[in-house]
Scaffold this active site. Structure first.
Site, PDB file in Angstrom:
ATOM      1  N   ARG A 162       0.883  -1.174   0.000  1.00 60.00           N
ATOM      2  CA  ARG A 162       0.000   0.000   0.000  1.00 60.00           C
ATOM      3  C   ARG A 162       0.920   1.223   0.000  1.00 60.00           C
ATOM      4  NH1 ARG A 162      -5.545   0.659   1.769  1.00 60.00           N
ATOM      5  NH2 ARG A 162      -5.984   2.798   2.405  1.00 60.00           N
ATOM      6  N   GLN A 202     -10.016  -2.933  -3.629  1.00 61.16           N
ATOM      7  CA  GLN A 202     -11.331  -2.369  -3.328  1.00 61.16           C
ATOM      8  C   GLN A 202     -12.338  -2.737  -4.410  1.00 61.16           C
ATOM      9  OE1 GLN A 202     -12.300  -0.508  -0.491  1.00 61.16           O
ATOM     10  NE2 GLN A 202     -14.288  -1.024  -1.381  1.00 61.16           N
ATOM     11  N   HIS A 235      -6.845   1.179  -7.167  1.00 65.16           N
ATOM     12  CA  HIS A 235      -7.237   0.559  -5.897  1.00 65.16           C
ATOM     13  C   HIS A 235      -7.924  -0.770  -6.209  1.00 65.16           C
ATOM     14  CE1 HIS A 235      -7.891   0.151  -1.777  1.00 65.16           C
ATOM     15  NE2 HIS A 235      -8.605   1.225  -1.495  1.00 65.16           N
ATOM     16  N   ASP A 271     -16.811   8.682  -2.469  1.00 67.38           N
ATOM     17  CA  ASP A 271     -15.589   8.425  -1.714  1.00 67.38           C
ATOM     18  C   ASP A 271     -15.228   9.703  -0.969  1.00 67.38           C
ATOM     19  OD1 ASP A 271     -13.288   7.208  -0.770  1.00 67.38           O
ATOM     20  OD2 ASP A 271     -12.137   7.513  -2.604  1.00 67.38           O
ATOM     21  N   CYS A 308     -16.525   3.397  -0.054  1.00 68.17           N
ATOM     22  CA  CYS A 308     -15.495   2.425   0.326  1.00 68.17           C
ATOM     23  C   CYS A 308     -14.940   2.674   1.731  1.00 68.17           C
ATOM     24  CB  CYS A 308     -14.377   2.399  -0.705  1.00 68.17           C
ATOM     25  SG  CYS A 308     -13.592   3.973  -1.023  1.00 68.17           S
ATOM     26  N   ARG A 339     -14.426  -6.743   1.826  1.00 66.17           N
ATOM     27  CA  ARG A 339     -12.977  -6.615   1.660  1.00 66.17           C
ATOM     28  C   ARG A 339     -12.275  -7.867   2.198  1.00 66.17           C
ATOM     29  NH1 ARG A 339     -10.164  -1.802   0.666  1.00 66.17           N
ATOM     30  NH2 ARG A 339      -8.379  -3.214   0.744  1.00 66.17           N
TER      31      ARG A 339
END
Length: 238
Positions: free
Chosen positions: A14, A44, A41, A135, A176, A204
């Site tokens: 990440r 996700q 991403h 988001d 998310c 997730r």
């Protein structure tokens, strides 16, 4: 990457920059999973698609709207996901979408028939859709002193109950997470009956477990994990 390849079976990274994860993958001899960078991403997206299938029963042929910050990794990957899977996406918000992203999306859409476009207003984007997605307006690295200015700039794209009324009655709302009530969406939306954000968050875990089996134990994935036939086009024609 060369050292870690001798110590483990996979790497999850990440990072702040797309260059970092690409450089890591270039020298690694084991799977490198992009957990997030400034350009994508993908982990996700797996959870998001699983959530949509669970709630809408389809993975293609539906309409989605994304409202808010369009110059970020989630927006870019949602555009790619739509183009790959074959659903339509309308994007509305603040920011500049990189030309390289549009090039990718246009190329991918030729195979799927997906239509990905940018709308001038949130109302135009949301009218008649099956899924509304937003988001955080405060992405990583936004200075504290810029937050008030950004809020004023983004407020026309806030997802509130009036905006949700323009979507289909059975439309679902997604974020998310983390989310800020009163910012990218109101409390009545994220805590309301159309919100599936906590299913999305839970997925997730499940989506990433499946991904790890697929990458680290591919034979087991093929021989043991049974994946049923996915539904195709929406029965309602949405």
């Amino acid at each position: 990457g060369r050292v870690l390849s001798r110590m483990c079976q996979g790497i999850t990274a990440r990072v702040l920059s797309r260059q970092s994860v690409r450089a890591l993958a270039k020298v690694s001899s084991i799977p490198v999973i992009n957990a997030l960078d400034d350009y994508a991403h993908p982990m996700q997206m797996l959870a998001d698609l699983q959530t949509i299938i669970e709630h809408k029963g389809v993975y293609e042929g539906f309409e989605m709207a994304y409202c808010g910050d369009v110059e970020n990794n989630v927006t870019y990957d949602m555009m790619r996901l739509a183009a790959v899977m074959g659903f339509n996406l309308r994007v509305a918000g603040v920011g500049t979408i990189e030309e390289k992203v549009w090039d990718e999306v246009n190329k991918l859409s030729k195979n799927s028939g997906s239509v990905v476009k940018r709308c001038e207003t949130a109302q135009e984007a949301v009218t008649g859709v099956d899924v509304v997605y937003t988001d955080s307006w405060m992405s990583y690295g936004i200075p504290k002193e810029e937050e008030a200015k950004r809020k004023d700039l983004f407020m026309p794209f806030q997802v509130n109950s009036d905006l949700m009324k323009l979507a289909k009655p059975d439309c679902i709302f997604m974020n998310c997470l983390p989310a800020a009530r009163g910012m990218e969406q109101t409390a009545e939306v994220i805590d309301g009956p159309q919100s599936v954000v906590f299913d999305q968050a839970e997925n997730r875990l499940h989506a990433q477990k499946a991904m790890l089996v697929f990458l680290l134990a591919p034979e087991r994935f093929r021989n043991i994990v049974a994946v049923g036939e996915l539904p195709s086009k929406s029965a309602s024609g949405s």
